[in-house]
Enzyme design. Sequence first.
Site, PDB file in Angstrom:
ATOM      1  N   ARG A  41     -49.895  13.545 -14.511  1.00 28.03           N
ATOM      2  CA  ARG A  41     -50.538  14.844 -14.737  1.00 28.03           C
ATOM      3  C   ARG A  41     -49.589  15.677 -15.577  1.00 28.03           C
ATOM      4  O   ARG A  41     -48.599  16.206 -15.084  1.00 28.03           O
ATOM      5  CB  ARG A  41     -50.837  15.521 -13.391  1.00 28.03           C
ATOM      6  CG  ARG A  41     -51.641  16.814 -13.479  1.00 28.03           C
ATOM      7  CD  ARG A  41     -51.917  17.333 -12.069  1.00 28.03           C
ATOM      8  NE  ARG A  41     -52.829  18.461 -12.074  1.00 28.03           N
ATOM      9  CZ  ARG A  41     -52.458  19.745 -12.179  1.00 28.03           C
ATOM     10  NH1 ARG A  41     -51.179  20.031 -12.301  1.00 28.03           N
ATOM     11  NH2 ARG A  41     -53.355  20.709 -12.171  1.00 28.03           N
ATOM     12  N   SER A 108     -63.268  13.982 -10.807  1.00 27.73           N
ATOM     13  CA  SER A 108     -63.140  15.043  -9.808  1.00 27.73           C
ATOM     14  C   SER A 108     -64.522  15.573  -9.462  1.00 27.73           C
ATOM     15  O   SER A 108     -65.286  15.965 -10.360  1.00 27.73           O
ATOM     16  CB  SER A 108     -62.281  16.191 -10.354  1.00 27.73           C
ATOM     17  OG  SER A 108     -60.935  15.800 -10.481  1.00 27.73           O
ATOM     18  N   LYS A 138     -54.400  23.955  -6.572  1.00 31.28           N
ATOM     19  CA  LYS A 138     -55.739  24.522  -6.763  1.00 31.28           C
ATOM     20  C   LYS A 138     -56.004  25.557  -5.670  1.00 31.28           C
ATOM     21  O   LYS A 138     -56.804  25.331  -4.762  1.00 31.28           O
ATOM     22  CB  LYS A 138     -56.794  23.408  -6.694  1.00 31.28           C
ATOM     23  CG  LYS A 138     -56.619  22.291  -7.715  1.00 31.28           C
ATOM     24  CD  LYS A 138     -57.097  22.700  -9.089  1.00 31.28           C
ATOM     25  CE  LYS A 138     -57.057  21.508 -10.056  1.00 31.28           C
ATOM     26  NZ  LYS A 138     -57.545  21.853 -11.402  1.00 31.28           N
TER      27      LYS A 138
END
Length: 212
Positions: A41, A108, A138
């Site tokens: 990521r 996702s 998140k």
Amino acid sequence: MSSPLPARGLYAITADPHDCDRLLPQVEAALKGGARILQLRDKHRRLAPAEARLLLRSCRAHRVPLIINDDIELARQMGADGVHLGREDTDLQRARTRLGPDAVIGASCYADLDRAVAARKAGATYVAFGAFFSSPTKPHATPAPLDLLTTAKSRLNCPIVAIGGITPENGSALLQAGADYLAVIHGVFSQSDPEKAARRYADLFETHAELP
């Protein structure tokens, strides 16, 4: 692309890296600790393709698939095992066209079962739900209920990933509800000993397998 997707296990996701010299030993430690999938990521594109290939080399040595977050072209260029796509990323069908029939493509799906059904029909290899718990990555994500995993498991013939604030203490409930993978960022890569941290998650799967 040569590492098969494992049946279950810890899905380690790197925190946004500052440099490869720091990230590479963390990744190696997580792999030694039992991570079964690794996702790079790199939202700010700090790593050069050549540096990303060093991660791929480590994954190959441990026979662990490397998934690239968002970046289809990087995954294709470096020969990674696949890509993970979120709500704002390129559509799944384009990813499948670019990466080929054997690529791992994750989607996702947040707390949306209908989105997961559609993603699977569009060619997703696995679907990810969350956040199940409070997550620093998140913080404003819509909470996902545990029974979403159970329902998804009964309706979808693909692996299911749980993500969001997962710890060794709360992970067992997700496995019992139907998760095949536990996706973890800070629980591994923000720890002083990523190998030990990864092993604690990996142990959950061993314990779960032994339960009646």
